[in-house]
Design a protein around this motif. Sequence first.
Motif, PDB file in Angstrom:
ATOM      1  N   THR A   4       0.675  -1.065  -0.007  1.00 27.18           N
ATOM      2  CA  THR A   4       0.199  -0.136   0.138  1.00 27.18           C
ATOM      3  C   THR A   4       0.593   1.295  -0.060  1.00 27.18           C
ATOM      4  O   THR A   4       1.789   1.268   0.822  1.00 27.18           O
ATOM      5  N   LEU A   5       0.493   2.240  -0.927  1.00 26.60           N
ATOM      6  CA  LEU A   5       1.256   3.485  -0.843  1.00 26.60           C
ATOM      7  C   LEU A   5       0.028   4.628  -0.011  1.00 26.60           C
ATOM      8  O   LEU A   5      -1.057   4.597  -0.606  1.00 26.60           O
ATOM      9  N   VAL A  82       0.710  -0.332   5.360  1.00 24.94           N
ATOM     10  CA  VAL A  82       1.403   0.617   4.849  1.00 24.94           C
ATOM     11  C   VAL A  82       2.909   0.524   4.272  1.00 24.94           C
ATOM     12  O   VAL A  82       3.607   0.244   5.484  1.00 24.94           O
ATOM     13  N   ASP A  83       3.159   0.517   3.197  1.00 34.23           N
ATOM     14  CA  ASP A  83       4.753   0.177   2.903  1.00 34.23           C
ATOM     15  C   ASP A  83       5.369   1.542   2.232  1.00 34.23           C
ATOM     16  O   ASP A  83       6.413   1.394   2.342  1.00 34.23           O
ATOM     17  N   ARG A 132       3.882   2.473  11.351  1.00 31.06           N
ATOM     18  CA  ARG A 132       3.524   1.097  10.653  1.00 31.06           C
ATOM     19  C   ARG A 132       4.184   0.603   9.723  1.00 31.06           C
ATOM     20  O   ARG A 132       3.939  -0.804   9.327  1.00 31.06           O
ATOM     21  N   MET A 133       5.552   0.941   9.695  1.00 30.55           N
ATOM     22  CA  MET A 133       6.508   0.486   8.741  1.00 30.55           C
ATOM     23  C   MET A 133       7.423  -0.428   9.634  1.00 30.55           C
ATOM     24  O   MET A 133       8.387  -1.132   9.106  1.00 30.55           O
ATOM     25  N   GLY A 137       9.555  -2.903   7.388  1.00 27.63           N
ATOM     26  CA  GLY A 137      10.369  -1.657   6.557  1.00 27.63           C
ATOM     27  C   GLY A 137       9.514  -1.253   5.512  1.00 27.63           C
ATOM     28  O   GLY A 137       8.461  -1.340   5.609  1.00 27.63           O
ATOM     29  N   GLY A 138      10.118  -0.089   4.905  1.00 23.21           N
ATOM     30  CA  GLY A 138       9.244   0.733   3.851  1.00 23.21           C
ATOM     31  C   GLY A 138      10.035   1.930   3.331  1.00 23.21           C
ATOM     32  O   GLY A 138      11.409   1.920   3.823  1.00 23.21           O
ATOM     33  N   SER A 139       9.381   2.692   2.622  1.00 21.25           N
ATOM     34  CA  SER A 139      10.211   3.659   2.002  1.00 21.25           C
ATOM     35  C   SER A 139       9.281   4.912   2.237  1.00 21.25           C
ATOM     36  O   SER A 139       8.068   5.050   1.770  1.00 21.25           O
TER      37      SER A 139
END
Length: 257
Positions: A4-5, A82-83, A132-133, A137-139
């Motif tokens: 998800t973005l 949420v990514d 939420r990451m 992980g995430g960006s």
Amino acid sequence: MYKTLVISGATRGIGKAIAERFAKEGVNIAFTYNSNKEIAENLASEWKEKYNIKAKAYQLNILEPETYKDLFKTIDEDFDRVDFFVSNAIISGRAVVGGFGPFMRLKPKGLCNIFTATVSAFVVGAQEAAKRMKERGGSIISLSSTGNLVYTPNYAGHGASKAAVETMVKYAAAELGEFGIRVNAVSGGPIDTDALRAFPNYEEVKKAVEIRSPLNRMGTPEDLAGIVYFLCSDEASWITGETVIVDGGTTFGGKIG
């Protein structure tokens, strides 16, 4: 499971191009709009049908960044995860009076509004996204502008805030890396959008950009969407704390306008 973005300000221009780029890759889209609910909901329906993903629009006043907290709680109810978070929304019109203009006409209120929409909104949005990451992980990406590198008439308020948000990106990257969260900025040269066309010297800027760019054209929203997607992909897994300039080679030339 679909990633998800979350992106702010995705009903037109750069934000819309970024959201659609992610949707094409099968990423769910949670996006915000300022006032035009009908356009936002139509876009959500279009992306769901066209790309077979989940898309939903949420109203957000970027001048009230604390409301990001409640926004993300609502997104939690609608999406599993949420990514990616892209801070893109900007302000224009009456909100920037006193912030958009020559140096000697700048006023604290207009400058404060620009800083709030650019820096404070990035901070609160990124904080909520990072919570939420932390497990997988995430960006996180902030949109920026070469207006902090190249003199652009009337742009001092925006340019100073873009410089500030790029520094904030570095600090966020340094502190969130241990959780596998990467934070970067994408700095665009003058991009042909509705926001730029609203500038009183649009034609002058456009002509100057076309002359200065070795590619002989202005940038498009899609030019930025591609690099934002790349920075969120696994191929950019060792890039963090950076500002990537996408300007058609115009920054090297110096003054625009």
